[in-house]
Structures are given as C-alpha cells and as structure tokens.
Design an enzyme around this catalytic site. Sequence first.
Site, PDB file in Angstrom:
ATOM      1  N   PRO A   5       7.280  34.010 -16.906  1.00 26.57           N
ATOM      2  CA  PRO A   5       7.210  34.936 -17.736  1.00 26.57           C
ATOM      3  C   PRO A   5       6.166  34.631 -18.742  1.00 26.57           C
ATOM      4  CG  PRO A   5       9.143  33.760 -18.434  1.00 26.57           C
ATOM      5  CD  PRO A   5       8.660  33.243 -17.302  1.00 26.57           C
ATOM      6  N   MET A   6       4.936  35.230 -18.688  1.00 23.46           N
ATOM      7  CA  MET A   6       4.020  35.213 -19.845  1.00 23.46           C
ATOM      8  C   MET A   6       3.451  36.591 -20.426  1.00 23.46           C
ATOM      9  SD  MET A   6       1.401  32.424 -17.850  1.00 23.46           S
ATOM     10  CE  MET A   6       1.451  33.181 -16.056  1.00 23.46           C
ATOM     11  N   SER A   7       3.708  36.832 -21.636  1.00 21.90           N
ATOM     12  CA  SER A   7       3.282  38.071 -22.460  1.00 21.90           C
ATOM     13  C   SER A   7       1.786  38.348 -22.160  1.00 21.90           C
ATOM     14  CB  SER A   7       3.613  37.937 -23.708  1.00 21.90           C
ATOM     15  OG  SER A   7       3.607  39.045 -24.526  1.00 21.90           O
ATOM     16  N   GLN A  58      12.911  39.469 -18.569  1.00 22.02           N
ATOM     17  CA  GLN A  58      13.020  38.513 -19.738  1.00 22.02           C
ATOM     18  C   GLN A  58      12.978  39.315 -20.665  1.00 22.02           C
ATOM     19  OE1 GLN A  58      10.233  35.867 -21.575  1.00 22.02           O
ATOM     20  NE2 GLN A  58      11.609  33.956 -20.728  1.00 22.02           N
ATOM     21  N   CYS A  88       9.589  30.846 -26.543  1.00 20.93           N
ATOM     22  CA  CYS A  88       8.165  31.448 -26.929  1.00 20.93           C
ATOM     23  C   CYS A  88       7.798  30.950 -28.248  1.00 20.93           C
ATOM     24  CB  CYS A  88       8.043  32.997 -26.894  1.00 20.93           C
ATOM     25  SG  CYS A  88       6.527  33.747 -27.579  1.00 20.93           S
ATOM     26  N   ASN A 188       9.444  23.029 -16.535  1.00 18.81           N
ATOM     27  CA  ASN A 188       8.229  23.735 -16.778  1.00 18.81           C
ATOM     28  C   ASN A 188       7.327  22.967 -17.852  1.00 18.81           C
ATOM     29  OD1 ASN A 188       7.365  26.544 -18.895  1.00 18.81           O
ATOM     30  ND2 ASN A 188       6.435  26.162 -17.083  1.00 18.81           N
ATOM     31  N   ASP A 190       2.676  22.356 -17.680  1.00 15.30           N
ATOM     32  CA  ASP A 190       1.541  21.519 -17.240  1.00 15.30           C
ATOM     33  C   ASP A 190       1.511  21.207 -15.787  1.00 15.30           C
ATOM     34  OD1 ASP A 190       0.519  21.413 -20.024  1.00 15.30           O
ATOM     35  OD2 ASP A 190       1.500  19.111 -20.030  1.00 15.30           O
ATOM     36  N   ARG A 213       0.537  28.848 -16.808  1.00 11.21           N
ATOM     37  CA  ARG A 213      -0.863  29.105 -17.301  1.00 11.21           C
ATOM     38  C   ARG A 213      -1.738  28.469 -16.117  1.00 11.21           C
ATOM     39  NH1 ARG A 213      -1.849  25.227 -22.024  1.00 11.21           N
ATOM     40  NH2 ARG A 213      -0.091  24.415 -21.095  1.00 11.21           N
TER      41      ARG A 213
END
Length: 312
Positions: A5-7, A58, A88, A188, A190, A213
């Site tokens: 999940p990435m805002s 999430q 976060c 999680n 890299d 990312r």
Amino acid sequence: MVLAPMSGVTDLPFREIAWRWGAGLVVTEMIASRELAMSRGESWARLKRAGLGPHMVQLAGREPHWMAEAARIAADNGADIIDINMGCPAKKVTGGLSGSALMRDPVLALSLIEATVKAVDVPVTLKMRLGWDENSINAPQIARQAEEAGVRLVTIHGRTRMQFYEGRADWNAIRAVREAISIPLIANGDVQSPADAREILAASGADAVMMGRGAQGRPWHVGAIAGHPSPSCREQREIVAEHYEEMLAFYGREAGLRHARKHLGWYIDRLAPSLPVEDKAAIFRSTDPEDVMQKMMQALQVQAEPAAREAA
C-alpha cells in the site's frame, strides 16, 4: 509477491494493472479511519474494489473507536481483509500519532488492534516497521501481542521509522519477528529483483515478499518477480496509455491530470531515462490529455528504438 500500500500511488487504476500482470495480492492506499467513517475526502474512492480479489483495505488511525467503525464500513463494502497501518513514517501521519508513531505506544497500539479485530469477521492483518528508532526495536513484541489479539498476518518493513527510506532495509532483523510469531509473515523493503526476493526470504524467514517503490513506473514488475512474463516494449506503452486513461476516468479530467503526473514521471524514469528535461517538462505542462499521450508515446517509442536495434 504482494504490492505494498502506497499513499497517492496504489489507487484502483494502479492496482488493476499490477493484479492483471501477476501480483499475488494488492493493497489499497492508506485510508484514514475517521475520514472514512465521516465520508470525507477521497476515502470512499480509495475503498473501491472493482472486481479485484481478495480486496485488501489498509486503514490508519490512532483511536480504537474510529478504527473499529472504519473496519466495519470497509467490510460491509466488500473488503475481504483489513490491514492496520503502523508503518507509515510520513510526518503528517506520525504527527497525528498514527502510522509508525503507534509503535511508541504499544498499549494504545494493542487496544487499536483489539478493537479492529473485534469489529469485523474478515481477517485483520498488521503492517509495521522494526521500531521507532534503533533504540526501540519492538516489532517482535508487538507482533506477538497482535497474534494473540487475533491478527492473522504481519508485514514488516526492515527499517525503523527514523530511517524513513534511507540506507538499506535490514532483512536479517525481520527474522526476530519470524521467531516471535506462528502466523504468516511478509517481508518488505528494497526489493527490486528476483534475486532480492530470494535473499529477503532467506534472510528473514518470511512467507512472502512485498514490493513498494520498486513498482513505481512498472506496476507489472511485482508479477514479473513472481515469475510471470514481463510486458514487451509495445505492451508497456499500451499499459502507460491505459493507465493514463483510467486515471482520468477515475478522478475526472482536472484531478486526473494532477494525479497522473507523478506516474508519468516514473514511467519516463524507468522507460525513457534519457528523455531531455525540456521534453519531460512539456509533458507535465500540457493540460490536453491527447497532447500528453502523444508526447509520452513519442518519448517511449524513441527510447525503445535503440534497444530494438541493439537486440537485432
């Protein structure tokens, strides 16, 4: 392989592409629990499922009441899994004592977890970091308490909050969480390649890998690391065009143009890194969707030609 999940990133259009190209699980953007309960902002848009399954939502917050209420709303609107955000590191989140700031208050964190688990019948999971800083590595203890409270899966980003995204994630440090719990563990931080995925699994003892990312500018890459075929250059251009159109449809023209710019920038960085700065700026300045796509396709086609000649 799980899409993190990435805002501002893993909205529905992005998740749909990742899912179609082989991601084993995709997670919504972080949704503020109180905002969802009060129907504010884009919270309902972030909740949309549109046929993807299982639908993992999430939630973030610091008040057990609002987390429980938001969890019920999410479950009633199709969520198959509720994930609690305790990882976060953003100042606007931790400043409100949410996200990874909860790791500084394990008592509050546990009450929030318990309230969320009791509120719904669907599985509840937890995502967090190693700790707030190097002097407070408490992920193993929190994970153990979360399992006892009914959490069904834990995800650990191998950094502390104070590291943000600097340095390298400590994959070996995740193993302490593996040894503290019996429920599934996702590692999680890299992961960029299949070799990274194999190494993080070996180092951490985790059951699955999450990519964040590393998927920006290539949403198909999560599935590719899992062994699914990667799109050809032509298919990549088709994905970019489709993603852009879907964002305009999802957000509306004006908001879609704004939301899409960062994705176009990531696509350029991944697929056309030698594009002149002035050409990149022209794409971002344009407010005509057809003009934007014409310039993008031209940039990606020019980038693909040298690679094709080299392969030949």
